[in-house]
Enzyme design. Structure first.
Site, mmCIF file in Angstrom:
data_model
loop_
_atom_site.group_PDB
_atom_site.id
_atom_site.type_symbol
_atom_site.label_atom_id
_atom_site.label_comp_id
_atom_site.label_asym_id
_atom_site.label_seq_id
_atom_site.Cartn_x
_atom_site.Cartn_y
_atom_site.Cartn_z
ATOM 1 N N GLY A 1 0.568 -1.144 -0.065
ATOM 2 C CA GLY A 1 -0.108 0.242 -0.001
ATOM 3 C C GLY A 1 0.905 1.433 -0.102
ATOM 4 N N GLU B 1 4.725 -6.913 0.163
ATOM 5 C CA GLU B 1 4.309 -7.369 -1.041
ATOM 6 C C GLU B 1 3.858 -6.111 -2.000
ATOM 7 O OE1 GLU B 1 1.687 -10.310 0.613
ATOM 8 O OE2 GLU B 1 0.120 -8.917 0.768
ATOM 9 N N PRO B 2 4.674 -5.320 -2.365
ATOM 10 C CA PRO B 2 4.448 -4.024 -3.060
ATOM 11 C C PRO B 2 3.990 -4.209 -4.454
ATOM 12 C CG PRO B 2 6.797 -4.195 -2.944
ATOM 13 C CD PRO B 2 6.214 -5.492 -2.085
ATOM 14 N N CYS C 1 -18.128 3.455 -26.526
ATOM 15 C CA CYS C 1 -19.534 4.040 -26.535
ATOM 16 C C CYS C 1 -20.306 4.057 -25.109
ATOM 17 C CB CYS C 1 -20.383 3.351 -27.595
ATOM 18 S SG CYS C 1 -19.551 3.585 -29.253
ATOM 19 N N GLU C 2 -19.635 4.685 -24.256
ATOM 20 C CA GLU C 2 -19.922 4.998 -22.700
ATOM 21 C C GLU C 2 -19.118 6.118 -22.621
ATOM 22 O OE1 GLU C 2 -21.267 2.733 -20.359
ATOM 23 O OE2 GLU C 2 -20.938 0.603 -21.810
ATOM 24 N N TYR D 1 -1.803 -1.619 -12.517
ATOM 25 C CA TYR D 1 -3.619 -1.847 -12.372
ATOM 26 C C TYR D 1 -4.008 -1.233 -13.847
ATOM 27 C CZ TYR D 1 -2.401 -3.221 -7.765
ATOM 28 O OH TYR D 1 -1.804 -3.856 -6.866
HETATM 29 C C1 LIG Z 1 -2.963 -6.247 -4.453
HETATM 30 C C2 LIG Z 1 -2.294 -6.554 -3.340
HETATM 31 C C3 LIG Z 1 -0.954 -6.034 -2.782
HETATM 32 C C4 LIG Z 1 -0.298 -4.830 -3.852
HETATM 33 O O1 LIG Z 1 -0.828 -3.686 -3.146
HETATM 34 P P1 LIG Z 1 -0.233 -2.448 -3.975
HETATM 35 O O2 LIG Z 1 -0.892 -1.088 -3.431
HETATM 36 O O3 LIG Z 1 -0.324 -2.486 -5.392
HETATM 37 O O4 LIG Z 1 1.362 -2.093 -3.615
HETATM 38 C C5 LIG Z 1 -0.202 -6.594 -1.707
HETATM 39 N N1 LIG Z 1 -0.775 -7.559 -1.223
HETATM 40 C C6 LIG Z 1 -1.939 -8.066 -1.238
HETATM 41 C C7 LIG Z 1 -2.510 -9.163 -0.472
HETATM 42 C C8 LIG Z 1 -2.658 -7.721 -2.575
HETATM 43 O O5 LIG Z 1 -3.981 -8.311 -2.574
#
Ligand SMILES: *Cc1c(COP(=O)(O)O)cnc(C)c1O
Length: 403
Positions: free
Chosen positions: A218, A259-260, A328-329, A356
């Protein structure tokens, strides 16, 4: 990347096209690992869903990342990209017991986020260690669409259910080797994140067999010049120190995992599109591009801001534009945006198009998903071909003879 390089890619591979700069991915990874250099063992598990192209996954492996996955298909992509099973963590939400079992069979680390599955999995496979996803009920920032730690969130097992987790562990004899939280995107306030971490540390004390604590992700990256971003260095100092202290109390050195997704790939990505029409109306000037939310849905889905530059006329006089798609939206990328004067045929560049973006692309309006290019060592490598008409028809079964 320089405008000249991007324009050369648009002319070689055509637009719309996604371009990823490996150098930027690498520097983000270095910044993160450096910020946590005070921690004994740091593990950066790249969140594959942000951008799951096989070549990007391979590059992450080359950097020394592990992989965070949310579907069995992402697990398979990770294995194909060269990750060893033990370098992959499977953190799905709401998947079946069968899917978790498949991942466990492949040898990846399982992360469980509900009591029902924990009980079932633990009863059937007490010898397979699992990680537990905790919801600490802390909003680390961002808006409600990207926050997953709040009370109504479907993610994780509530911290208030800790006694039940412990009971299931005791009854099934399943080993809990990791504890995890992911409070959602866009951490602005480090102290709030640290606060959530304290809740996790408190819970961690209750488990004897931990090998790692996973703090999710996050990290906020800047989307515009004035944007605040997560101060990774400060977070590294504060959390790193606290983590070391915890390990001392715990009596064993643990691995600190993250987990970025966005942090590693967002800024590395550019999305190049061509302007089809410039349309002057009574109230605005539209720049209509050869793309839409079928290629980049974040502005419409999350209200996300993506900087837009005119690569073809960088020094042109700035004017206000509404940049819109061809779907077409109503698919507005930007309203009243100041952009260097746009002519039909110009190439526009969307920033922060690494995370994303391609992954959420679709074939809506029967359009092709774009090509993807990885810019590496000063060279453009095509890593996904643009779709063709055959791709649109694939898997469709024409039962015309029945009519
Ligand atoms: C999507 C996700 C992330 C990555 O989040 P980011 O905001 O892209 O860094 C990390 N852990 C889990 C479990 C996720 O679902």
């Amino acid at each position: 990347m320089k405008a000249k390089e991007l324009l050369a890619i648009a002319s070689e591979f055509g637009a719309p096209v996604y371009v990823y700069d490996s150098e930027k991915i690498k520097s983000q990874h270095e910044r993160l690992t450096k910020a946590f250099q005070n921690v004994g063992t740091l593990k950066v598990n790249y969140a594959a869903k942000a951008l799951s192209n096989l070549s990007v996954l391979r590059f992450m492996k080359h950097l020394g990342c592990g992989l965070d996955t949310v579907s069995i298909q992402e697990v398979r992509l990770g294995l194909d990209a060269g990750f060893k099973p033990e370098e992959i963590i499977f953190t799905p939400n709401g998947v079946s017991l069968e899917e978790l079992e498949k991942a466990a069979e492949l040898g990846v680390q399982i992360n469980i986020d509900n009591l029902s599955i924990l009980e079932q999995f633990g009863s059937k496979h007490p010898t397979i260690p699992v990680c537990i996803r905790i919801n600490p009920h802390v909003m680390a920032g961002g808006n409600s669409k990207i926050s997953v730690g709040h009370i109504d969130s479907k993610f994780g097992i509530s911290i208030h259910q800790l006694p039940h987790i412990l009971r299931i562990a005791e009854l099934t004899k399943i080993k809990i080797n990791g504890i995890h939280m992911h409070t959602g995107s866009d951490i602005l306030d480090i102290d709030v994140f640290i606060y959530a971490s304290e809740i996790l540390f408190d819970a961690a004390k209750k488990f004897q067999d931990l090998e790692f604590i996973d703090f999710g992700s996050g990290f906020k990256v800047p989307y515009k010049e004035s944007d605040i971003q997560t101060n990774i260095e400060e977070l590294g100092n504060k959390l790193g120190e606290r983590f070391n202290e915890f390990c001392k109390d715990y009596g064993k050195p643990l691995t600190l995992a993250f987990e970025p997704g966005k942090y590693l790939v967002s800024e590395a990505g550019s999305f190049l599109v061509t302007v089809n029409v410039v349309k002057q109306t009574t109230s605005t000037v539209f720049a209509g591009i050869d793309s839409g939310f079928n290629h980049l849905i974040r502005p419409m889905f999350y209200g996300a801001y993506h900087d837009i530059r005119n690569l073809s006329n960088p020094n042109g006089k700035e004017r206000f534009y509404s940049v819109v798609g061809y779907i077409c939206e109503t698919d507005t990328f930007a309203n009243n945006r100041r952009i260097a004067e746009i002519s039909e045929g110009d190439i526009l560049c969307f920033s922060n198009a690494g995370a994303y973006c391609f992954g959420m692309a679709s074939n809506y309006n029967s359009r092709y998903r774009p090509a993807e290019v990885l810019w590496h060592n000063g060279q453009a490598h095509l890593i996904r071909e643009r779709e063709t008409y055959e791709d649109l028809k694939r898997n469709q079964i024409d039962i015309g003879t029945q009519f």
